[in-house]
Scaffold this motif. Sequence first.
Motif, short mmCIF file in Angstrom:
data_model
loop_
_atom_site.label_atom_id
_atom_site.label_comp_id
_atom_site.label_asym_id
_atom_site.label_seq_id
_atom_site.Cartn_x
_atom_site.Cartn_y
_atom_site.Cartn_z
N VAL A 1 29.13 25.62 49.55
CA VAL A 1 28.50 26.53 48.93
C VAL A 1 29.39 27.96 48.57
N ALA A 2 30.06 28.31 49.75
CA ALA A 2 31.24 29.47 49.57
C ALA A 2 32.04 29.48 50.94
N MET A 3 33.15 29.98 50.73
CA MET A 3 34.03 30.32 51.59
C MET A 3 34.52 31.82 51.86
N GLY A 4 34.98 32.20 52.82
CA GLY A 4 35.45 33.27 52.81
C GLY A 4 36.25 33.83 54.14
N TRP A 5 36.66 35.30 54.01
CA TRP A 5 37.52 35.62 55.04
C TRP A 5 36.83 36.85 55.85
N ALA B 1 36.54 39.17 52.41
CA ALA B 1 36.21 38.43 51.06
C ALA B 1 35.51 37.32 50.89
N THR B 2 34.65 37.02 49.87
CA THR B 2 34.06 35.84 49.70
C THR B 2 34.27 35.32 48.40
N VAL B 3 34.16 33.82 48.47
CA VAL B 3 33.88 33.36 47.02
C VAL B 3 33.16 32.11 46.91
N ASN B 4 32.16 32.07 46.14
CA ASN B 4 31.28 30.87 46.10
C ASN B 4 32.05 29.73 45.32
N TRP B 5 31.51 28.82 45.35
CA TRP B 5 32.12 27.66 44.76
C TRP B 5 31.95 27.65 43.07
N GLY B 6 31.18 28.39 42.60
CA GLY B 6 31.07 28.63 41.24
C GLY B 6 31.91 29.58 40.85
N GLY B 7 32.78 30.51 41.61
CA GLY B 7 33.70 31.23 41.35
C GLY B 7 33.40 32.71 41.48
N GLY B 8 32.20 33.10 41.75
CA GLY B 8 31.88 34.56 42.11
C GLY B 8 32.44 35.00 43.24
N THR B 9 32.96 36.26 43.24
CA THR B 9 34.00 36.77 44.37
C THR B 9 33.08 38.16 44.70
N SER B 10 33.43 38.56 46.07
CA SER B 10 32.99 39.81 46.46
C SER B 10 34.16 40.24 47.48
N TYR B 11 34.17 41.55 47.64
CA TYR B 11 35.22 42.12 48.55
C TYR B 11 34.67 43.36 49.17
N ALA B 12 35.16 43.79 50.47
CA ALA B 12 34.99 44.89 51.10
C ALA B 12 35.68 45.99 50.48
N ASP B 13 35.19 47.23 50.44
CA ASP B 13 35.49 48.20 49.39
C ASP B 13 36.95 48.60 49.98
#
Length: 120
Positions: free
Chosen positions: A32-36, A49-61
């Motif tokens: 589903v997703a992997m992250g740190w 930070a996380t990335v879903n297997w569709g490519g969407g990413t998110s980061y801590a500020d």
Amino acid sequence: QVQLVESGGGLVQPGGSLRLSCAASGSIFRIVAMGWYRQAPGKQRELVATVNWGGGTSYADSVKGRFTISRDNAKNTVYLQMNSLKPEDTGVYYCNGKIYSSTTSWDDHWGQGTQVTVSS
């Protein structure tokens, strides 16, 4: 059983760079997703930070503009490129995977952690 194996931590001077890798293996039906996440001494574990297997990413500020998360679907691997490192980035970095081992539901899996130390 799912295993997450991390590599790439170490000691680096402020302003330097490191690249972390995390490979998932075992009974993987779908990711589903992997992250740190990271945990500094005396502090709670926090999302980096996380990335879903569709490519969407998110980061801590605190890491936006300095860190980049990416994934290799074929290798079930996630990477964290860390640039312009600061002493406050020091901590144990943990890989997380939200992974289906069957068609029913996904579970959270964690790596063993890798130490990142930013110091002159």
